[in-house]
Scaffold this motif. Structure first.
Motif, PDB file in Angstrom:
ATOM      1  N   TYR B  49       0.913  -1.058   0.435  1.00 30.72           N
ATOM      2  CA  TYR B  49       0.391   0.039  -0.065  1.00 30.72           C
ATOM      3  C   TYR B  49       0.672   1.187   0.203  1.00 30.72           C
ATOM      4  O   TYR B  49       0.293   2.671  -0.870  1.00 30.72           O
ATOM      5  N   ALA B  50       2.371   1.265   0.779  1.00 33.66           N
ATOM      6  CA  ALA B  50       2.888   2.241   1.146  1.00 33.66           C
ATOM      7  C   ALA B  50       3.720   2.565  -0.389  1.00 33.66           C
ATOM      8  O   ALA B  50       3.223   3.332  -1.516  1.00 33.66           O
ATOM      9  N   ASP B  51       3.910   1.913  -1.073  1.00 32.87           N
ATOM     10  CA  ASP B  51       3.954   1.791  -2.522  1.00 32.87           C
ATOM     11  C   ASP B  51       3.210   2.596  -3.241  1.00 32.87           C
ATOM     12  O   ASP B  51       3.930   3.169  -4.122  1.00 32.87           O
ATOM     13  N   TRP B  52       2.150   1.943  -3.544  1.00 31.91           N
ATOM     14  CA  TRP B  52       1.176   2.267  -4.155  1.00 31.91           C
ATOM     15  C   TRP B  52       0.768   3.827  -4.309  1.00 31.91           C
ATOM     16  O   TRP B  52       0.596   4.697  -5.145  1.00 31.91           O
ATOM     17  N   LYS B  53       0.534   4.373  -2.857  1.00 33.54           N
ATOM     18  CA  LYS B  53       0.195   5.496  -2.291  1.00 33.54           C
ATOM     19  C   LYS B  53       1.963   6.605  -2.817  1.00 33.54           C
ATOM     20  O   LYS B  53       1.462   7.391  -3.194  1.00 33.54           O
ATOM     21  N   ALA B  54       3.115   6.024  -2.324  1.00 30.77           N
ATOM     22  CA  ALA B  54       4.066   6.671  -3.378  1.00 30.77           C
ATOM     23  C   ALA B  54       3.771   7.000  -4.411  1.00 30.77           C
ATOM     24  O   ALA B  54       4.550   8.249  -5.239  1.00 30.77           O
ATOM     25  N   LEU B  55       3.428   6.123  -5.278  1.00 31.06           N
ATOM     26  CA  LEU B  55       3.244   6.253  -6.448  1.00 31.06           C
ATOM     27  C   LEU B  55       2.595   7.007  -7.394  1.00 31.06           C
ATOM     28  O   LEU B  55       2.772   7.968  -8.160  1.00 31.06           O
ATOM     29  N   PHE B  56       1.646   7.246  -6.840  1.00 29.76           N
ATOM     30  CA  PHE B  56       0.375   8.307  -7.077  1.00 29.76           C
ATOM     31  C   PHE B  56       1.073   9.846  -6.553  1.00 29.76           C
ATOM     32  O   PHE B  56      -0.066  10.636  -6.104  1.00 29.76           O
ATOM     33  N   ALA B  57       1.841   9.856  -5.332  1.00 30.59           N
ATOM     34  CA  ALA B  57       2.331  11.365  -3.864  1.00 30.59           C
ATOM     35  C   ALA B  57       3.144  12.003  -5.353  1.00 30.59           C
ATOM     36  O   ALA B  57       3.515  13.291  -5.424  1.00 30.59           O
ATOM     37  N   GLY B  58       3.697  11.862  -6.375  1.00 31.66           N
ATOM     38  CA  GLY B  58       4.331  12.429  -7.398  1.00 31.66           C
ATOM     39  C   GLY B  58       3.498  13.464  -8.218  1.00 31.66           C
ATOM     40  O   GLY B  58       2.704  12.626  -8.897  1.00 31.66           O
ATOM     41  N   PHE B 113     -10.539  13.872 -11.498  1.00 35.38           N
ATOM     42  CA  PHE B 113     -10.034  14.302 -10.241  1.00 35.38           C
ATOM     43  C   PHE B 113      -9.835  14.791  -8.721  1.00 35.38           C
ATOM     44  O   PHE B 113      -9.110  14.788  -8.620  1.00 35.38           O
ATOM     45  N   SER B 114     -11.505  14.423  -8.685  1.00 39.97           N
ATOM     46  CA  SER B 114     -11.579  14.162  -7.545  1.00 39.97           C
ATOM     47  C   SER B 114     -10.284  12.846  -6.454  1.00 39.97           C
ATOM     48  O   SER B 114      -9.916  13.023  -5.081  1.00 39.97           O
ATOM     49  N   ILE B 115     -10.682  11.748  -6.968  1.00 36.70           N
ATOM     50  CA  ILE B 115      -9.320  10.678  -6.618  1.00 36.70           C
ATOM     51  C   ILE B 115      -7.879  11.291  -6.840  1.00 36.70           C
ATOM     52  O   ILE B 115      -7.407  11.005  -5.673  1.00 36.70           O
ATOM     53  N   LEU B 116      -7.594  11.858  -7.795  1.00 32.03           N
ATOM     54  CA  LEU B 116      -6.117  12.051  -7.808  1.00 32.03           C
ATOM     55  C   LEU B 116      -5.456  13.296  -7.177  1.00 32.03           C
ATOM     56  O   LEU B 116      -4.308  13.801  -6.361  1.00 32.03           O
ATOM     57  N   TRP B 117      -6.894  14.141  -6.140  1.00 33.25           N
ATOM     58  CA  TRP B 117      -6.581  15.708  -5.678  1.00 33.25           C
ATOM     59  C   TRP B 117      -7.440  15.801  -5.316  1.00 33.25           C
ATOM     60  O   TRP B 117      -6.806  16.430  -4.093  1.00 33.25           O
ATOM     61  N   GLY B 118      -7.849  14.667  -4.092  1.00 33.28           N
ATOM     62  CA  GLY B 118      -9.308  14.859  -3.917  1.00 33.28           C
ATOM     63  C   GLY B 118      -8.594  14.724  -2.084  1.00 33.28           C
ATOM     64  O   GLY B 118      -9.020  15.840  -1.769  1.00 33.28           O
ATOM     65  N   ARG B 119      -7.605  14.013  -1.731  1.00 32.75           N
ATOM     66  CA  ARG B 119      -7.128  14.062  -0.840  1.00 32.75           C
ATOM     67  C   ARG B 119      -6.471  14.794  -0.093  1.00 32.75           C
ATOM     68  O   ARG B 119      -4.900  14.486  -0.713  1.00 32.75           O
TER      69      ARG B 119
END
Lengths: 145, 119
Positions: B49-58, B113-119
């Motif tokens: 999960y951490a890797d997956w989250k980090a991938l989309f943190a960029g 948009f809400s998935i990628l920037w919502g949180r």
């Protein structure tokens, strides 16, 4: 002259023909996929794969992306889902649709440049698209199994 | 030849040309994203999960993903319109189907948009 047959995809031309032009000539469509040349089959599969990508593949991907990024719980849940053989088959099918649409689309872009438009090249490239799409599906199958 | 006032264009308003070009440009954007994202994800190979989250943190990856999703929506609009016009006959059915596709695509876009920037 080929025989006039009932076409399942065309509306009857006589009922709504409001122009003074002569009636459309008899048209003959060979709709048996097995009798078509590769570029024609490729075109049909490009449409089918495109429609499937619009629905249900894209909303499923968005749903998956949303719940896997939302928290550890959702990530673990999808991890479990993908352990199921049916889910693996669905992933392979979706990957095939994506790959086929991708490679067929690249072929259309090349055709737009007036390359490969002679019959032998068009047929060979259409076959190549089918092979590449299948190879991509096999590669994804190798990853998920 | 002298032109007198309004001349009707015999081959239409060229909406078709615009759609044709948008279909190709959006295809190129998606193809570039695919060529970039597939090797990139394979290289990062997120296993947790951490890797997956980090991938989309960029920021760049998120922006590239959203750009591809916008291209998909526009591409799907033209593609679905072509399919609808070919197989659905009658204005009510066609316009109804196009309306549904348009609403669904706007929904996909806002959701992306809400998935990628919502949180």
């Amino acid at each position: 002259m080929p025989p006039e047959i009932e076409s399942p995809i065309l509306a009857k031309p006589t009922t709504k023909n409001m122009s003074a032009a002569p009636k459309p000539r008899p048209k003959y469509y060979e709709l048996n996929l097995a009798h078509m040349w590769p570029p024609a089959v490729l075109s049909i599969f490009h449409r089918i794969s495109g429609a499937l990508l619009f629905f249900p593949i894209l909303p499923l991907l968005l749903w998956m992306l949303q719940s896997t990024l939302a928290g550890e719980e959702g990530y673990a849940r999808w991890h479990q889902v993908f352990a199921h053989p049916v889910a693996k088959l669905a992933v392979i099918a979706a990957a095939w649709a994506y790959a086929h649409h991708f490679f067929a689309g690249l072929r259309y872009l090349i055709l737009d440049l007036h390359l490969w438009s002679a019959k032998p090249a068009a047929r060979a490239s259409a076959l190549a698209v089918f092979v590449l799409g299948a190879l991509a599906a096999v590669a994804v199958a190798g990853c998920v199994w | 030849m002298v032109k007198h006032g309004y001349e009707k264009n015999p081959v239409g308003a060229h909406f078709g040309t615009g759609n044709f070009l948008v279909q190709r440009f959006s295809a190129v954007v998606m193809a570039l994203y695919t060529i970039f994202a597939v090797p990139y994800i394979l290289w990062r190979s997120p296993a947790s999960y951490a890797d997956w989250k980090a991938l989309f943190a960029g920021g760049f990856f998120r922006l590239a993903t959203l750009t591809a999703l916008v291209a998909i929506a526009w591409h799907a609009w033209i593609g679905m319109r072509d399919v609808i016009i070919d197989y659905l006959h009658g204005y009510a059915l066609r316009l109804g189907a196009q309306f549904v596709v348009a609403v669904v695509l706007v929904f996909y876009l806002l959701w992306s948009f809400s998935i990628l920037w919502g949180r």
